[in-house]
Design an enzyme around this catalytic site. Structure first.
Site, short mmCIF file in Angstrom:
data_model
loop_
_atom_site.label_atom_id
_atom_site.label_comp_id
_atom_site.label_asym_id
_atom_site.label_seq_id
_atom_site.Cartn_x
_atom_site.Cartn_y
_atom_site.Cartn_z
N GLU A 236 0.83 -1.25 0.01
CA GLU A 236 -0.02 0.04 0.11
C GLU A 236 0.79 1.27 -0.03
OE1 GLU A 236 -3.57 -0.51 2.42
OE2 GLU A 236 -3.49 1.58 2.92
N ASP B 162 -2.40 -2.96 3.13
CA ASP B 162 -2.91 -3.08 4.82
C ASP B 162 -4.23 -3.95 4.74
OD1 ASP B 162 -0.91 -1.49 5.13
OD2 ASP B 162 -2.02 0.33 5.71
N TYR C 211 4.64 3.28 12.24
CA TYR C 211 3.50 3.76 11.56
C TYR C 211 2.60 4.69 12.64
CZ TYR C 211 0.17 4.24 7.85
OH TYR C 211 -0.96 4.55 6.87
N ASP D 102 -6.78 -4.10 6.21
CA ASP D 102 -8.34 -3.48 6.41
C ASP D 102 -9.10 -3.18 5.12
OD1 ASP D 102 -6.98 -1.51 5.21
OD2 ASP D 102 -6.67 -0.52 7.05
#
Length: 613
Positions: free
Chosen positions: A8, A113, A333, A115
DNA sequence: GCAAGGTC
């Protein structure tokens, strides 16, 4: 076999390359200055890997030419207007790189990621790659942390992309665009020229499903403050002043009335009269150890609240600074909802890196020598990123970067320390039938523990002198006192972040932006009172919200319910109980209904704005 | 000239 891996963001591409190749990779630049391609052998699956990245979402969404111009159509038509999905010019280099690489590969492995948004970005990547190579096989790597064992496992046991999650995001994108554009044009075009603030063509009176509830919170608090009427209350004040046994100086112990305070003066007077001139009797003395809990592992929302409250930095600013620290490799992050560390997390390794610091190095050393205690576990886990923590020691920072880094590091070390311990004494007394009590926390805290490094928490208290059970004394003061309820304060940024988080308005990465938006639109003004920054609505902001409130819809555009429903619908799409199309149609219908009523009744908004402006 | 969500 050639495998193309796409992450990403560039930092993840680099991290997984480092792990999978054991540091033995060749890096080449792409035409995007942030993105590199990493190449290496991966003998575990007899493959040759190319790892690259995108930079968040690849595509952008907008209306076609027929609906793009503000006067090209009626605002209502936007709800049913077709939407164009395309790779914007800024992302063309990224798209080209993906296509070139896809032509050479047999397998595409998505490393976004884990999600909802990551799943959608994965679909965007897959579409672009399939365009260049129709036979490429598409796989998805599942990982919840950048830990060697997990990354290898993800590379060797890939799964499929989850279309449902991508669908949920797709529906949200369409809904937000259509609703935002329709209401923004309606508001702006009607109010333009009617009120002085937005005479200028550039002044858009934007509407968004997140920014309006955010503004709603600010106005709601403002109304509470404005309409506040102080109320008198009465209470019985009882205290004893006697020399302290240790110092010999007179010391006053205040006892709090168990009834706290009452709003009826006569009732208090009667209770007081009944007490007469009685002696006070100590009924109970409790001594127990008490703890002040160390903080939870740090999430984005908590970092923003702390930044605003302790460092006096706007939520957006804190995130920008943290982002910079992240790019320099000093912190992890910074956009995470997770407040528990993975059980395999290497705390000792990280603590060791902090032992060289002149300010908190000694504390880090003490953690290595037996002071370490596992961090508390919170209730949130986004399964994508760990809590925010320092990843390297940074000795040469200055200004805000230094202060934010210091906060993150002290917070992390505090998490790895022990709760502070102290003594708490409670003395209960009865006097003429009325109960009172005094509570004190021992000033000499038994064990300061985490407080030694987490300088933002204070634990001060007052001591209670020695009392014996059964002891009787004549109170020094026993009288009726009057007080008043106090006016609530305007919202602080930290309050607003909390409210948004609780009500599901925005995400960890966007909450700060929404606050910035309502400030940029002149809906809200920042006002300093002492060292605290408060958010006060402008006349325009009040006018808009009050106007919509007067239209009297149950599900108001300024309330969080509508957004919450969108969130709930997204979850249902992810679970497979609602289709993408049903979510979109249902959402659009709700907003369409509202739009019709709002347009019909809009003179209420106009006149309230007029009145306030 | 509109949104919110990623990211640089």
């Amino acid at each position: 076999m050639r495998v193309l891996c796409v992450a990403e963001k560039p930092s993840i591409a680099k991290a997984i390359s480092q792990i999978l190749s054991g540091g033995q990779f060749a890096a080449t630049n792409t035409r995007n200055k942030y993105i590199k391609n990493y190449e290496f052998d991966y003998p575990q699956t007899q493959s040759f890997f190319t790892v690259t990245a995108v930079s968040g979402h690849l595509t952008a969404h907008d209306f076609y030419e027929t609906h793009r111009k503000w006067h090209a159509c009626d605002a209502f038509d936007l709800f049913d207007a077709p939407v164009e999905t395309k790779v914007p010019p800024d992302n063309k280099d990224i798209e080209n790189n993906l296509m070139t690489q896809a032509r050479r590969a047999q397998v595409l492995m998505i490393w976004t990621d884990c999600d909802r948004e990551g799943e959608h970005i994965g679909m965007e990547i897959a579409k672009v790659c399939r365009k260049a190579n129709a036979t490429i096989r598409i796989k998805r790597a599942r990982f919840s942390a950048i830990i060697a064992q997990q990354i290898h496992n993800a590379a060797q046991h890939p799964v499929e992309l989850d279309k449902r999650q991508a669908d949920a995001v797709e529906a949200r994108i369409m809904l937000d665009l259509k609703v935002g554009a329709a209401f923004t044009r309606l508001q702006t075009l009607i109010l333009q020229g009617k009120i002085p603030q937005i005479a200028d063509e550039k002044n858009v009176v934007s509407y968004g499903p997140c920014q309006f509830p955010t503004l709603g919170f600010v106005v709601q608090r403002y109304s509470l403050v404005k309409n506040f009427v102080p109320e008198s209350f009465w209470y019985i004040y009882l205290s004893l002043t006697r020399p302290s046994p240790s110092q010999g100086t007179a010391e006053e112990t205040k006892f709090n009335w168990k009834r706290n305070h009452l709003f009826d003066e006569v009732v208090v007077a009667n209770l007081y009269d009944r007490m007469g001139n009685s002696l006070a009797v100590v009924t109970k003395v409790t001594n127990k150890t008490t703890k002040k809990w160390k903080p939870l592992p740090l999430t984005t929302v908590e970092l923003q609240k702390a930044g605003s409250r302790l460092l006096k930095l706007a939520p957006k600013k804190v995130l920008d600074v943290a982002e910079k620290l992240y790019q320099q490799g000093f912190v992890s992050y910074p956009r995470t909802e997770t407040d528990e560390f993975d059980k395999d997390f290497d705390h000792m390794g990280l603590i060791a890196k902090q032992t060289v610091d002149p300010s908190w190095g000694a504390f880090a050393t003490s953690l290595q020598q037996g002071g370490y205690n596992s961090p508390r576990k919170g209730k949130n886990n986004d399964k994508a990123h760990p809590p925010i923590h320092p990843t390297a020691h940074a000795g040469n920072l200055a200004g805000d970067e230094k202060r934010v880094y210091e906060y993150i590091t002290r917070r992390y070390l505090a998490c790895c320390s022990k709760d502070a311990e102290g003594w708490q004494t409670t003395v209960d007394v009865v006097c003429g039938g009325e109960e009172f009590s005094a509570t004190g926390v021992c000033l000499v805290v038994k064990e300061r523990n985490y407080l030694n490094v987490y300088i933002y928490d204070k634990w001060t208290g007052h001591t209670v002198p020695d009392f014996q059970e059964g002891e009787e004394f004549q109170p020094t003061l026993c009288e009726i006192r009057q007080g008043e309820t106090s006016r609530p304060n305007y919202l602080t940024e930290a309050d607003l972040v909390t409210l948004m988080d609780k009500n599901g308005i925005g995400t960890d990465a966007t909450i700060a932006q929404h606050i910035q938006t309502i400030i940029d639109r002149d809906y809200v003004i920042e006002r300093m009172e002492g060292a605290t920054k408060y958010l006060v609505p402008s006349t325009l902001g009040i006018g808009l919200i009050e106007g919509y409130n007067q239209i009297g819809l149950v599900k108001n555009v300024s309330k969080p319910q509508m957004r919450r429903e969108t969130e709930r619908k997204m979850v249902q799409v992810c679970e497979g109980t609602v289709s993408k199309n049903d979510m979109l149609i249902e959402g659009l219908n709700q907003y369409k209904e509202m739009f019709v009523i709002v347009r019909r009744e809009f003179q209420r908004v106009t006149s309230v704005c007029d009145f306030f402006c």
